[in-house]
Design a protein around this motif. Structure first.
Motif, PDB file in Angstrom:
ATOM      1  N   THR A   1       0.832  -1.205   0.000  1.00  0.00           N
ATOM      2  CA  THR A   1       0.000   0.000   0.000  1.00  0.00           C
ATOM      3  C   THR A   1       0.866   1.254   0.000  1.00  0.00           C
ATOM      4  O   THR A   1       1.614   1.495   0.934  1.00  0.00           O
ATOM      5  N   HIS A   2       0.761   2.030  -1.070  1.00  0.00           N
ATOM      6  CA  HIS A   2       1.487   3.309  -1.206  1.00  0.00           C
ATOM      7  C   HIS A   2       2.928   3.217  -0.702  1.00  0.00           C
ATOM      8  O   HIS A   2       3.297   3.879   0.284  1.00  0.00           O
ATOM      9  N   PRO A   3       3.749   2.432  -1.384  1.00  0.00           N
ATOM     10  CA  PRO A   3       5.145   2.251  -0.935  1.00  0.00           C
ATOM     11  C   PRO A   3       5.976   3.533  -0.994  1.00  0.00           C
ATOM     12  O   PRO A   3       7.061   3.600  -0.419  1.00  0.00           O
ATOM     13  N   ASP A   4       5.457   4.552  -1.678  1.00  0.00           N
ATOM     14  CA  ASP A   4       6.180   5.818  -1.792  1.00  0.00           C
ATOM     15  C   ASP A   4       5.860   6.787  -0.655  1.00  0.00           C
ATOM     16  O   ASP A   4       6.423   7.886  -0.599  1.00  0.00           O
TER      17      ASP A   4
ATOM     18  N   GLY B   1       7.792   1.482   5.236  1.00  0.00           N
ATOM     19  CA  GLY B   1       9.080   1.796   5.843  1.00  0.00           C
ATOM     20  C   GLY B   1       9.305   0.994   7.112  1.00  0.00           C
ATOM     21  O   GLY B   1       8.464   0.186   7.525  1.00  0.00           O
ATOM     22  N   ASP B   2      10.440   1.230   7.720  1.00  0.00           N
ATOM     23  CA  ASP B   2      10.832   0.452   8.899  1.00  0.00           C
ATOM     24  C   ASP B   2      10.492   1.136  10.220  1.00  0.00           C
ATOM     25  O   ASP B   2      10.770   0.595  11.285  1.00  0.00           O
ATOM     26  N   SER B   3       9.911   2.317  10.142  1.00  0.00           N
ATOM     27  CA  SER B   3       9.609   3.042  11.379  1.00  0.00           C
ATOM     28  C   SER B   3       8.484   2.349  12.144  1.00  0.00           C
ATOM     29  O   SER B   3       7.622   1.680  11.553  1.00  0.00           O
TER      30      SER B   3
ATOM     31  N   ASN C   1      -7.546  -2.745   0.265  1.00  0.00           N
ATOM     32  CA  ASN C   1      -6.559  -1.963   1.027  1.00  0.00           C
ATOM     33  C   ASN C   1      -6.411  -0.552   0.457  1.00  0.00           C
ATOM     34  O   ASN C   1      -6.179   0.409   1.198  1.00  0.00           O
ATOM     35  N   GLU C   2      -6.574  -0.424  -0.865  1.00  0.00           N
ATOM     36  CA  GLU C   2      -6.436   0.890  -1.502  1.00  0.00           C
ATOM     37  C   GLU C   2      -7.621   1.803  -1.159  1.00  0.00           C
ATOM     38  O   GLU C   2      -7.484   3.024  -1.109  1.00  0.00           O
ATOM     39  N   ILE C   3      -8.781   1.202  -0.938  1.00  0.00           N
ATOM     40  CA  ILE C   3      -9.963   1.981  -0.555  1.00  0.00           C
ATOM     41  C   ILE C   3      -9.880   2.398   0.911  1.00  0.00           C
ATOM     42  O   ILE C   3     -10.282   3.495   1.293  1.00  0.00           O
ATOM     43  N   LEU C   4      -9.322   1.512   1.714  1.00  0.00           N
ATOM     44  CA  LEU C   4      -9.193   1.805   3.143  1.00  0.00           C
ATOM     45  C   LEU C   4      -8.141   2.892   3.414  1.00  0.00           C
ATOM     46  O   LEU C   4      -8.320   3.726   4.319  1.00  0.00           O
ATOM     47  N   ALA C   5      -7.070   2.893   2.633  1.00  0.00           N
ATOM     48  CA  ALA C   5      -5.911   3.758   2.921  1.00  0.00           C
ATOM     49  C   ALA C   5      -6.253   5.243   3.081  1.00  0.00           C
ATOM     50  O   ALA C   5      -5.821   5.865   4.062  1.00  0.00           O
ATOM     51  N   PRO C   6      -7.023   5.860   2.170  1.00  0.00           N
ATOM     52  CA  PRO C   6      -7.322   7.295   2.348  1.00  0.00           C
ATOM     53  C   PRO C   6      -8.114   7.582   3.629  1.00  0.00           C
ATOM     54  O   PRO C   6      -7.891   8.600   4.287  1.00  0.00           O
ATOM     55  N   LEU C   7      -9.043   6.685   3.965  1.00  0.00           N
ATOM     56  CA  LEU C   7      -9.840   6.877   5.176  1.00  0.00           C
ATOM     57  C   LEU C   7      -8.941   6.865   6.410  1.00  0.00           C
ATOM     58  O   LEU C   7      -9.012   7.754   7.255  1.00  0.00           O
TER      59      LEU C   7
ATOM     60  N   GLU D   1      -5.362   5.836 -10.064  1.00  0.00           N
ATOM     61  CA  GLU D   1      -5.216   6.683 -11.257  1.00  0.00           C
ATOM     62  C   GLU D   1      -4.544   8.016 -10.965  1.00  0.00           C
ATOM     63  O   GLU D   1      -4.079   8.687 -11.894  1.00  0.00           O
ATOM     64  N   PHE D   2      -4.491   8.421  -9.701  1.00  0.00           N
ATOM     65  CA  PHE D   2      -3.964   9.743  -9.357  1.00  0.00           C
ATOM     66  C   PHE D   2      -3.037   9.643  -8.141  1.00  0.00           C
ATOM     67  O   PHE D   2      -3.030   8.633  -7.440  1.00  0.00           O
ATOM     68  N   ASN D   3      -2.265  10.702  -7.900  1.00  0.00           N
ATOM     69  CA  ASN D   3      -1.409  10.679  -6.712  1.00  0.00           C
ATOM     70  C   ASN D   3      -2.281  10.828  -5.459  1.00  0.00           C
ATOM     71  O   ASN D   3      -3.456  11.161  -5.540  1.00  0.00           O
ATOM     72  N   PHE D   4      -1.673  10.575  -4.308  1.00  0.00           N
ATOM     73  CA  PHE D   4      -2.463  10.463  -3.079  1.00  0.00           C
ATOM     74  C   PHE D   4      -3.162  11.766  -2.707  1.00  0.00           C
ATOM     75  O   PHE D   4      -4.318  11.753  -2.275  1.00  0.00           O
ATOM     76  N   ALA D   5      -2.485  12.900  -2.888  1.00  0.00           N
ATOM     77  CA  ALA D   5      -3.109  14.193  -2.571  1.00  0.00           C
ATOM     78  C   ALA D   5      -4.328  14.434  -3.453  1.00  0.00           C
ATOM     79  O   ALA D   5      -5.359  14.943  -2.984  1.00  0.00           O
ATOM     80  N   ASP D   6      -4.231  14.055  -4.726  1.00  0.00           N
ATOM     81  CA  ASP D   6      -5.362  14.221  -5.642  1.00  0.00           C
ATOM     82  C   ASP D   6      -6.509  13.271  -5.288  1.00  0.00           C
ATOM     83  O   ASP D   6      -7.687  13.611  -5.450  1.00  0.00           O
ATOM     84  N   ILE D   7      -6.165  12.085  -4.807  1.00  0.00           N
ATOM     85  CA  ILE D   7      -7.196  11.127  -4.380  1.00  0.00           C
ATOM     86  C   ILE D   7      -8.021  11.719  -3.236  1.00  0.00           C
ATOM     87  O   ILE D   7      -9.258  11.637  -3.240  1.00  0.00           O
ATOM     88  N   ILE D   8      -7.330  12.323  -2.268  1.00  0.00           N
ATOM     89  CA  ILE D   8      -8.032  12.947  -1.141  1.00  0.00           C
ATOM     90  C   ILE D   8      -8.964  14.043  -1.643  1.00  0.00           C
ATOM     91  O   ILE D   8     -10.113  14.168  -1.185  1.00  0.00           O
ATOM     92  N   HIS D   9      -8.510  14.837  -2.598  1.00  0.00           N
ATOM     93  CA  HIS D   9      -9.314  15.912  -3.190  1.00  0.00           C
ATOM     94  C   HIS D   9     -10.560  15.345  -3.875  1.00  0.00           C
ATOM     95  O   HIS D   9     -11.685  15.820  -3.661  1.00  0.00           O
ATOM     96  N   ILE D  10     -10.364  14.302  -4.673  1.00  0.00           N
ATOM     97  CA  ILE D  10     -11.488  13.674  -5.384  1.00  0.00           C
ATOM     98  C   ILE D  10     -12.479  13.060  -4.396  1.00  0.00           C
ATOM     99  O   ILE D  10     -13.695  13.181  -4.549  1.00  0.00           O
ATOM    100  N   TRP D  11     -11.940  12.407  -3.367  1.00  0.00           N
ATOM    101  CA  TRP D  11     -12.822  11.754  -2.390  1.00  0.00           C
ATOM    102  C   TRP D  11     -13.647  12.758  -1.597  1.00  0.00           C
ATOM    103  O   TRP D  11     -14.741  12.422  -1.139  1.00  0.00           O
ATOM    104  N   ASP D  12     -13.133  13.964  -1.406  1.00  0.00           N
ATOM    105  CA  ASP D  12     -13.947  15.002  -0.755  1.00  0.00           C
ATOM    106  C   ASP D  12     -15.260  15.181  -1.503  1.00  0.00           C
ATOM    107  O   ASP D  12     -16.326  15.354  -0.895  1.00  0.00           O
ATOM    108  N   THR D  13     -15.176  15.151  -2.823  1.00  0.00           N
ATOM    109  CA  THR D  13     -16.368  15.286  -3.655  1.00  0.00           C
ATOM    110  C   THR D  13     -17.195  14.005  -3.644  1.00  0.00           C
ATOM    111  O   THR D  13     -18.417  14.038  -3.480  1.00  0.00           O
ATOM    112  N   LEU D  14     -16.521  12.869  -3.793  1.00  0.00           N
ATOM    113  CA  LEU D  14     -17.227  11.582  -3.821  1.00  0.00           C
ATOM    114  C   LEU D  14     -18.053  11.355  -2.555  1.00  0.00           C
ATOM    115  O   LEU D  14     -19.224  10.970  -2.619  1.00  0.00           O
TER     116      LEU D  14
END
Length: 221
Positions: free
Chosen positions: A12-15, A21-23, A54-60, A151-164
C-alpha cells in the motif's frame, strides 16, 4: 486470505512513509490496516477480502490518523473501520462475483458509464467502443472498483474523495460522472487514437487539473 491481506498491506502506497518503511509508526499503521481488513472479511462472509480493498481503506485511515486532535487520532482504527464498512455497503455489489453479470454488479455499473458517455459525447463513445473496440471493462473496471485510487497521486485522491463522499446519495453516481469527465478531458487524443494507444492512455491516465476535472464532472448532472 490473511496472507493476501498481508501482501497487499505491505504494497500500500510504498512511496509514502506513513504506510511504508521500517519506522514503528509505519508498522503500526500497517497493523491497523491489516486488523480492519481481516475483521471486515470475517464479518462479511459473502465478500470476504477482495484484492484492492486496502487501496480503498488507505485514504480513510490516513485522514483519521492525521487528525490534529490526538484524542481523535488515537481512535483512527475504529473510526476507519466504521467508515470503511459504511462506504463498502454501497459498493459491495461491485465486489460480489455472483453479481458480476447482473444489473447491479460491476458489468451493470460499466454499462451505466457507457450510457453516460453516449449521452454527453456520442461521437467519443462510438469511436471508443465501436471503432476502436476499447470497452469500459478494459480500463474502467479498476477506476470504479478502486474508486480511482490507482489513477492519481495520493493528494489528488483525497481531493477527489472530498467530492465523492460529500454526495448524500452515495458515491456511485458521482464516481460515474468523474469517470465520464476523465474520458471527455482526453477526447482529442482518444478520437485520434487506435485500440492500443487508447488503451494505454486510459490504463495510465495522464496528470490532470483535479479542480477542472471535478468542475466538468459536476456539469454532467
Amino acid at each position: 486470505m490473511i496472507e493476501q491481506v498481508d501482501r497487499d498491506v505491505k504494497r500500500t502506497h510504498p512511496d509514502i512513509h506513513f504506510f511504508c518503511g521500517d519506522s514503528s509508526f509505519a508498522k503500526s499503521n500497517q497493523d491497523s490496516l491489516r486488523n480492519i481488513l481481516i475483521i471486515f472479511a470475517k464479518l462479511n462472509a459473502g465478500i470476504r477480502y477482495v484484492q484492492g480493498m486496502n487501496e480503498i481503506l488507505a485514504p480513510l485511515f490516513f485522514v483519521f490518523r492525521n487528525d490534529p486532535d490526538y484524542k481523535n487520532a488515537n481512535f483512527a482504527e475504529a473510526d476507519s473501520f466504521f467508515c470503511f464498512v459504511e462506504l463498502l455497503s454501497g459498493l459491495r455489489d461491485n465486489f460480489c462475483q455472483k453479481l458480476d453479470n447482473s444489473a447491479v454488479g460491476i458489468r451493470g455499473t460499466l454499462s451505466k458509464l457507457s450510457q453516460l458517455l453516449k449521452k454527453y459525447d456520442g461521437e467519443l463513445q462510438h469511436h471508443l467502443e465501436i471503432t476502436t473496440e476499447v470497452n469500459p471493462q478494459f480500463y474502467a473496471f479498476r477506476w470504479i472498483t478502486l474508486l480511482l485510487t490507482q489513477e492519481f497521486n495520493f493528494a489528488d485522491i483525497i481531493h477527489i474523495w472530498d467530492t465523492l463522499l460529500s454526495d448524500p446519495d452515495g458515491p456511485q453516481e458521482t464516481l460515474l460522472r468523474i469517470c465520464c469527465a476523465m474520458l471527455i478531458l482526453v477526447r482529442k487524443r482518444l478520437l485520434a487514437g487506435d485500440f492500443s494507444s487508447n488503451l494505454k492512455l486510459l490504463q495510465s491516465y495522464p496528470p490532470t487539473n483535479i479542480g477542472h476535472l471535478l468542475y466538468v464532472a459536476n456539469k454532467l448532472q
